[in-house]
Each structure stands twice: as structure tokens, then as C-alpha cells.
Write a protein that holds these residues in place. Structure first.
Motif, short mmCIF file in Angstrom:
data_model
loop_
_atom_site.label_atom_id
_atom_site.label_comp_id
_atom_site.label_asym_id
_atom_site.label_seq_id
_atom_site.Cartn_x
_atom_site.Cartn_y
_atom_site.Cartn_z
N LEU A 117 -18.56 -47.13 101.46
CA LEU A 117 -19.37 -48.22 101.10
C LEU A 117 -19.72 -48.26 99.50
N ASP A 118 -18.75 -48.81 98.99
CA ASP A 118 -18.77 -49.09 97.47
C ASP A 118 -19.95 -50.00 97.02
N GLY A 119 -20.87 -49.51 96.08
CA GLY A 119 -21.87 -50.48 95.65
C GLY A 119 -22.98 -50.64 96.35
N ILE A 210 -17.82 -56.47 82.62
CA ILE A 210 -18.08 -55.27 82.14
C ILE A 210 -19.64 -55.23 81.74
N ASN A 211 -20.13 -53.94 82.02
CA ASN A 211 -21.53 -53.83 81.73
C ASN A 211 -22.04 -53.70 80.59
N GLU A 212 -22.12 -54.52 79.78
CA GLU A 212 -22.53 -54.57 78.19
C GLU A 212 -23.48 -54.12 77.84
N ARG A 243 -19.00 -62.38 83.43
CA ARG A 243 -19.51 -62.23 84.88
C ARG A 243 -19.51 -60.85 85.06
N TYR A 244 -20.65 -60.24 85.65
CA TYR A 244 -20.61 -58.81 86.07
C TYR A 244 -21.79 -58.63 87.26
N ILE A 245 -21.20 -58.29 88.37
CA ILE A 245 -21.93 -58.33 89.66
C ILE A 245 -22.78 -56.78 89.72
N SER A 247 -20.82 -54.62 91.33
CA SER A 247 -20.11 -54.19 92.70
C SER A 247 -18.75 -54.42 92.56
N LEU A 248 -17.77 -53.31 92.52
CA LEU A 248 -16.72 -53.47 92.13
C LEU A 248 -15.85 -54.50 93.04
N VAL A 249 -16.26 -54.13 94.10
CA VAL A 249 -15.34 -55.17 95.24
C VAL A 249 -15.62 -56.73 95.05
N VAL A 261 -10.60 -60.20 84.11
CA VAL A 261 -10.40 -58.86 83.97
C VAL A 261 -11.64 -58.02 83.90
N TYR A 262 -11.71 -56.97 84.86
CA TYR A 262 -12.94 -55.93 84.99
C TYR A 262 -12.55 -54.92 84.37
N ILE A 263 -13.55 -54.28 83.40
CA ILE A 263 -13.35 -53.12 82.48
C ILE A 263 -14.28 -52.11 82.78
N TYR A 264 -14.21 -50.75 83.23
CA TYR A 264 -15.20 -49.83 83.28
C TYR A 264 -14.57 -48.77 82.50
N PRO A 265 -14.84 -48.79 81.12
CA PRO A 265 -14.33 -47.82 80.21
C PRO A 265 -14.98 -46.28 80.17
N GLY A 273 -15.24 -42.47 82.29
CA GLY A 273 -15.34 -43.58 83.00
C GLY A 273 -16.18 -43.25 84.24
N LYS A 274 -16.44 -44.16 85.19
CA LYS A 274 -17.37 -43.99 86.45
C LYS A 274 -16.49 -44.03 87.55
N LEU A 275 -15.59 -44.74 87.55
CA LEU A 275 -14.76 -44.96 88.95
C LEU A 275 -13.90 -44.05 89.29
P1 P6P Z 1 -22.90 -49.71 86.37
C1 P6P Z 1 -21.07 -49.16 92.11
O1 P6P Z 1 -22.00 -47.99 91.73
C2 P6P Z 1 -19.76 -49.00 91.09
O2 P6P Z 1 -19.14 -47.86 91.71
C3 P6P Z 1 -18.86 -50.09 91.41
O3 P6P Z 1 -18.81 -50.69 92.36
C4 P6P Z 1 -19.54 -51.17 90.21
O4 P6P Z 1 -18.53 -51.79 89.84
C5 P6P Z 1 -20.12 -49.93 89.29
O5 P6P Z 1 -20.36 -48.82 89.80
C6 P6P Z 1 -21.54 -50.29 88.62
O6 P6P Z 1 -21.59 -49.44 87.61
O7 P6P Z 1 -22.80 -48.59 85.65
O8 P6P Z 1 -22.17 -50.86 85.68
O9 P6P Z 1 -24.11 -49.98 87.32
#
Ligand code: P6P
Length: 336
Positions: A117-119, A210-212, A243-245, A247-249, A261-265, A273-275
Motif C-alpha cells: 500500500l504505497d502512499g 517532484i517535491n520542490e 504536478r506532484y500528488i 503518491s507514486l502510483v 517525468v517523475y523525479i525523486y532524487p 533517495g527515498k524510493l
Molecule cells: P515525499 C509515499 O510515501 C512515497 O513512497 C511515494 O508514493 C511518493 O511519491 C513519495 O513517497 C512522496 O514522498 O517525501 O515527497 O512526501
């Protein structure tokens, strides 16, 4: 009456595309489909947890209410264990992998890695969340307990991958190496129907995700790319749209349909990184490449990375080929 193809009919009609002995994939996917329906039902009534007491506390019957991600994990493990195709599972929710050693698993050929259950932190604000899964052939001897090596395989060895998106509608999107197909769940009938055949991401796009808020922590190349996205240049369709929700999915699915493009650097607060490589980045990278897009860690193709740990994290750049290439250009130019 014209109607959409069901998931079962699709699998039967496309057996030639599935690198499996007849029926194995359908059994595997039907476990995922069943668990997805059950998770979907729990999520849809999560808002009622207020009445029944918050998840993680006691409900009116005094029973401990499980956190939804733990519940989702248990549901996927129990449904996958009930089939003979899977000999082990690794999950974001569990420190170690689980080996399925009952009799029915002695000829099992596949292992599953899953983020059940991601996000999930978005559930209480009614934002789309998802399940992400990745499937490999085992490399250890059949009939023996699975080993860590069965799970530490590079993404280019995946035989299938996909996600369930629990959103305004519930969708199952997966690939077995012959393109990407999306199925929408009809709760009235209890079936998934082919709604997005042969999904392809646009070569280029206008959306960057991206989470700016973490800008100050980003590598120089990412900062330069973000500034490039924001420059005024009608000739290259800029500025782009952010656009950044969170929630990766949800972000992935929107970009897959519209381009982006989705970026989690990596960053000073997230050195790698986080993912997670194994059950977030690899499956999403497989889907993205099968849909004509790209996925890297900013330098190297995600699916060519050799995993060393079950829960290792990596930087993630994923989406329209042209956009990923542009971001990688800045990463190469401003290596820090
Ligand atoms: P941040 C949710 O916790 C998650 O793993 C992804 O689904 C989502 O894209 C990312 O982390 C969000 O992380 O640090 O921007 O809140």
C-alpha cells in the motif's frame, strides 16, 4: 451488445504473449486481482474508521484495528500463499522475505516483491494510493526454501510487473514484457475490464513531478533542471507544469497517460533517495520502458542496477524519454 474484455478473457486470448506455462500467469494475476479487490474494499470504507475508531486503535468490539498497510500486506501474502505458483514474497512491510514451503509450493517457479500500500499516508485525505508488484523466476533449486538471491535480481530479469491504483476508479495496470495494459474494476460486476489497451507514454510532455519543498537538499543537476523547466521559452513549450500528488502510483499513472517525468532524487536528507529499488523503482521502470518511456537513477538505467539489499533506496527519474534524457543531461553536466 459491445462490451470490454475481462482480465481473464484477455489472458486466455493472449497466451502467446505470456512467457509462462499455460495458466500460471492467470493464477498469479488472479491472486493479485482478488487481493486488490479486498484491499480496495477496506480503503473505500477507511473514512468510516472515525466511527469505528481510527485504524491502529480498538474498534467498538474492542478489537485492535490494523493499519491499512499491514492489512494490505497480510491480504496479499495470504492470497499469494494460497496458490502454487509462488514460492516466496518480499514486502515493504516486512524486514525479511517469507518462504512458502507448503506442499503446493514445491514446484513453484516465481517470487513476488511488493509494496502492498504505497502512499498509505494519503488515505485519510482521500488521495489515490496503490499496490506495486514485481515478479521474477526463482534462481534457487525448485523444492527448496527460497534464498535472498531469488529476490536480489536486477530489474531486467523481471517476468511481470504492475500496480493497482485505488483512486476515482480502481485499476490494474501490468506488463509481462509485451506492452502495458490497463484494466478498470467494475464493482457492480466484480470484474476488471480492459479499458486501456497497449498503453504508451507520449515521447515528450509538459509535466514535471517532484517535491520542490526539498529543493535546498537537491543535487545541483536537479536544481538546474527545475529552473530549466520554469524558464519562459515558447519554442520548447516552457514553462512546464508542476504536478506532484505525493503518491507514486498516482503521479506515475497520470504521467503515463499524459506524458511527464517523475523525479525523486537523492538529497542531503535522503542520501540515496527515498524510493525502494526492488518493489517500487524496478516494477515502475519495467512498466515505463514497456510503455515507451525511460527510468534511471539520473545516470544508470534502473533495471540494470544490481541490488545488494532487500530494502535499498535509489534516486528515481522516470517518464517520457525526452524528459528523462533532459534531466540526465543536467545531472551529467553538474555532477556533485
Ligand atoms: P515525499 C509515499 O510515501 C512515497 O513512497 C511515494 O508514493 C511518493 O511519491 C513519495 O513517497 C512522496 O514522498 O517525501 O515527497 O512526501
Amino acid at each position: 451488445m459491445q462490451r470490454h474484455t475481462t482480465l481473464g478473457e484477455f489472458i486466455i486470448g493472449n497466451q502467446k504473449d505470456f512467457p509462462y506455462a499455460k495458466g500460471e500467469l492467470s493464477a498469479l494475476l488472479s491472486s493479485i486481482r482478488l487481493a486488490g479487490k479486498m484491499v480496495n474494499q477496506e480503503i473505500n470504507k477507511a473514512g468510516l474508521a472515525e466511527i469505528l475508531g481510527k485504524f491502529g486503535s480498538d474498534n467498538v468490539q474492542g478489537e485492535e484495528q490494523m493499519k491499512l498497510d499491514v492489512l494490505a500486506n497480510d491480504l496479499f501474502i495470504s492470497t499469494l500463499r494460497s496458490r502454487g505458483e509462488i514460492c516466496g514474497i518480499a514486502s515493504e512491510e516486512m524486514e525479511d522475505y517469507v518462504s512458502f514451503d507448503e506442499d503446493i509450493h514445491k514446484d513453484a517457479k516465481y517470487v513476488v516483491l511488493i509494496d502492498p500500500l504505497d502512499g498509505s499516508s494519503n488515505i485519510d485525505v482521500n488521495v489515490t494510493v496503490g499496490t506495486i508488484f514485481s515478479i521474477y523466476r526463482r534462481i534457487s533449486e525448485p523444492g527448496t526454501p527460497v534464498t535472498l538471491e531469488d529476490f536480489l535480481q536486477p530489474g531486467n530479469k523481471q517476468v511481470a510487473a504492475g500496480y493497482l491504483a485505488y483512486g476515482t476508479s480502481t485499476m490494474l495496470v501490468f506488463t509481462t514484457g509485451n506492452g502495458v495494459n490497463g484494466f478498470t474494476y467494475d464493482p457492480g460486476i466484480g470484474s476488471f475490464f480492459l479499458s486501456h489497451p497497449k498503453m504508451q507514454i507520449p515521447e515528450d510532455g509538459k509535466i514535471y513531478s517532484i517535491n520542490e519543498g526539498n529543493y535546498v537538499h537537491f543535487p545541483e543537476g536537479v536544481k538546474k533542471y527545475i529552473k530549466w523547466c520554469q524558464e519562459l521559452d515558447p519554442a520548447t513549450n516552457r514553462p512546464l507544469t508542476s504536478r506532484y500528488i505525493g503518491s507514486l502510483v498516482a503521479d506515475f499513472h497520470r504521467n503515463l497517460l499524459k506524458g511527464g517525468v517523475y523525479i525523486y532524487p537523492k538529497g542531503t536528507t535522503a542520501p540515496k533517495g527515498k524510493l525502494r529499488l526492488l518493489y517500487e523503482c524496478n516494477p515502475m521502470a519495467y512498466l515505463m520502458e514497456q510503455a515507451g518511456g525511460a527510468a534511471s537513477d539520473g545516470y544508470t538505467r534502473i533495471m540494470d542496477l544490481d541490488p545488494t539489499e532487500l530494502h535499498e533506496r535509489v534516486p528515481f527519474f522516470c517518464g517520457s524519454k525526452t524528459m528523462v534524457a533532459k534531466a540526465e543531461e543536467f545531472m551529467d553536466q553538474y555532477r556533485d
